[in-house]
Design a protein around this motif. Structure first.
Motif, PDB file in Angstrom:
ATOM      1  N   ARG A   6       0.840  -1.190   0.000  1.00  0.00           N
ATOM      2  CA  ARG A   6       0.000   0.000   0.000  1.00  0.00           C
ATOM      3  C   ARG A   6       0.881   1.248   0.000  1.00  0.00           C
ATOM      4  O   ARG A   6       1.907   1.292   0.663  1.00  0.00           O
ATOM      5  N   PHE A  29       0.178   8.436   1.614  1.00  0.00           N
ATOM      6  CA  PHE A  29      -0.129   9.749   1.054  1.00  0.00           C
ATOM      7  C   PHE A  29       1.062  10.676   1.324  1.00  0.00           C
ATOM      8  O   PHE A  29       1.772  10.538   2.319  1.00  0.00           O
ATOM      9  N   LEU A  85      -7.955   9.525  -3.676  1.00  0.00           N
ATOM     10  CA  LEU A  85      -7.022   8.390  -3.743  1.00  0.00           C
ATOM     11  C   LEU A  85      -6.231   8.572  -5.035  1.00  0.00           C
ATOM     12  O   LEU A  85      -6.621   8.063  -6.086  1.00  0.00           O
ATOM     13  N   HIS A 123      -3.398   3.560  -3.319  1.00  0.00           N
ATOM     14  CA  HIS A 123      -3.867   4.316  -2.160  1.00  0.00           C
ATOM     15  C   HIS A 123      -5.218   3.795  -1.670  1.00  0.00           C
ATOM     16  O   HIS A 123      -6.121   3.536  -2.467  1.00  0.00           O
ATOM     17  N   SER A 139      -3.711   3.756   3.798  1.00  0.00           N
ATOM     18  CA  SER A 139      -2.537   4.566   3.480  1.00  0.00           C
ATOM     19  C   SER A 139      -2.287   5.643   4.531  1.00  0.00           C
ATOM     20  O   SER A 139      -1.151   6.098   4.707  1.00  0.00           O
ATOM     21  N   THR A 142       1.258   6.830   6.104  1.00  0.00           N
ATOM     22  CA  THR A 142       1.673   8.232   6.138  1.00  0.00           C
ATOM     23  C   THR A 142       2.087   8.637   7.546  1.00  0.00           C
ATOM     24  O   THR A 142       3.061   9.376   7.740  1.00  0.00           O
TER      25      THR A 142
END
Length: 437
Positions: free
Chosen positions: A254, A257, A372, A377, A381, A385
């Motif tokens: 995955r 962001f 996304l 994403h 996600s 992040t």
């Protein structure tokens, strides 16, 4: 259905021979039943065929019941023989297996059976000690039920949703196998059958552009079920699904962001207005805690602690199995996550134990809103992040591991970071929350 339909005395009749596998249980030989529909009123037999459909369905259900009852009784006798053998201090084994064992053991078993008291119990003792009760036939259609029974202790702490996720892939793998191989006893399944199944998956991968990993998961589930049952019942089967994985599987990961995207797009005022309040606040609570979606939705009034010097959440099992032993942890609440918790002090009842439903709802809405940016994403996600943001400020590895619920690859000394210490690091990465949550 025309093959079961015949004319007799001016009426349409249903006629069907009892299947060979039910002949000992249903002694009628041939089943005959009037549809009560006159031939003159239904010359083409259209109504009669619909009636024979109904009669045949009921009849087949009756035969299945007979076979299931026979199987259940055979299983009961087999289980009783195993318990009886253990009560004498011996393991239960088939007669052929016992015959190959040392003479001294065979003699000891015979003597134990002869010494059974009362004498009326001797027959069951002989059956138990000398392997007189054969293993009930386990067919492919009952394979999962048998596997689940053997795994009962291993899955006892799973929540209902976790049980569903545990069951479904295995049931799906078995259903796929049965679309390729006719139902049969698992002892009759051959390596050739397994290779046919692998070839079926290869054809699907090429024709439908499916993921190799999906095929390998099916093969892995079937392999584990067969190995578990084979070991538990000492069947001595060859590993028909072993070493069958299809090469070329890619391990996808995955994406995270970009923090700037998270701040300016996802935390923008109104960006998540198409979501219901609970779903939107799940996202906000993940932003500054890094919790998994399944952990957020299972928070409760007891695990959202707001009346503390350091408001925090307690990630705990609470009726479900956590992903790892390190997943149980306390995380301070700051920024938008604190606001979300204050708005949902009793948790997220709409999505409790429904993490998959929550993720599907959020991902669909975020995709429609262009939140996304790439195929990799997802809602998850946000957790990646969170870890990247901690790494960017050079947070200690131990601090990151304890906040993420990961294993820390060094010996554990002391109590670890306090809530106040954790909060200091979280405040350093806190983003600007939207004006309303």
């Amino acid at each position: 259905m025309g093959e079961f339909l015949t004319k007799r005395d001016g009426f349409w009749h249903f006629v069907r021979r009892v299947p060979e596998n039910c002949a000992e249980l249903d002694r009628r030989g041939i089943v005959k039943q009037s549809t009560r529909i006159k031939v003159v009123d239904d010359p083409r037999g259209a109504r009669a065929r619909r009636e024979t459909d109904r009669i045949n369905g009921e009849l087949e259900a009756y035969w299945r019941g007979l076979l299931d009852g026979q199987s259940a009784e055979a299983q009961r006798r087999y289980d009783a023989a195993r318990r009886r053998a253990r009560s004498f201090g011996f393991d239960y084994a088939p007669a052929a297996d016992i015959a190959a064992r040392p003479a001294a053991e065979i003699v000891a078993r015979v003597e134990a059976a002869q010494a059974a008291a009362p004498r009326a119990d001797e027959e069951s003792a002989v059956t138990a000690l000398l392997g007189g009760e054969g293993l009930p036939e386990i067919k492919l259609t009952t394979l999962f039920d048998e596997f689940e029974k053997l795994q009962a202790a291993s899955i006892k702490d799973l929540s209902e949703d976790q049980r569903r996720k545990w069951r479904n892939p295995k049931k799906r793998a078995l259903a796929n196998l049965l679309s390729v191989v006719a139902d049969k006893s698992i002892t009759a399944l051959t390596r050739s059958d397994a290779l046919d199944f692998r070839a079926w998956w290869q054809d699907r991968i090429l024709a439908d552009d499916l993921d190799i990993g999906t095929a390998n998961k099916d093969i892995g589930h079937l392999n584990k079920m067969f190995r578990t049952i084979n070991t538990a019942h000492k069947l001595g089967l060859s590993p028909v699904f072993g070493e069958l994985r299809i090469e070329g599987e890619e391990s996808g990961s995955r994406l995270a962001f970009e923090p700037d995207f998270l701040q300016k797009r996802i935390l923008a005022v109104g960006a998540l207005d198409d979501l219901n309040d609970e779903a939107r606040r799940v996202i906000y609570l993940m932003v500054e805690t890094g919790l998994r979606p399944s952990e957020v939705v299972n928070l409760t009034e007891e695990t959202i602690v707001l009346d503390h010097d350091v408001p925090h959440i307690k990630a705990r099992p609470d009726g479900r199995r956590m992903k790892t032993a390190q997943s149980a942890r306390d995380i301070p609440l700051v920024g938008v996550s604190l606001l979300a918790a204050q708005a949902q002090p009793k948790g997220f009842p709409r999505y409790r134990d429904k993490g998959a439903t929550l993720s599907a709802t959020v991902n669909k809405t975020m995709r429609a809103a262009s939140l996304l940016p790439a195929d990799g994403h997802t809602l998850y996600s946000i957790r990646h992040t969170f870890e990247d943001r901690l790494t960017a400020i050079d947070a200690p590895d131990k601090m990151i591991a304890m906040l993420m619920g990961h294993k820390f690859q060094r010996p554990k000394y002391g109590a670890g970071p306090t809530l106040a210490h954790k909060r200091e690091w979280l405040q350093r990465i806190a983003l600007l929350p939207p004006s309303r949550v």
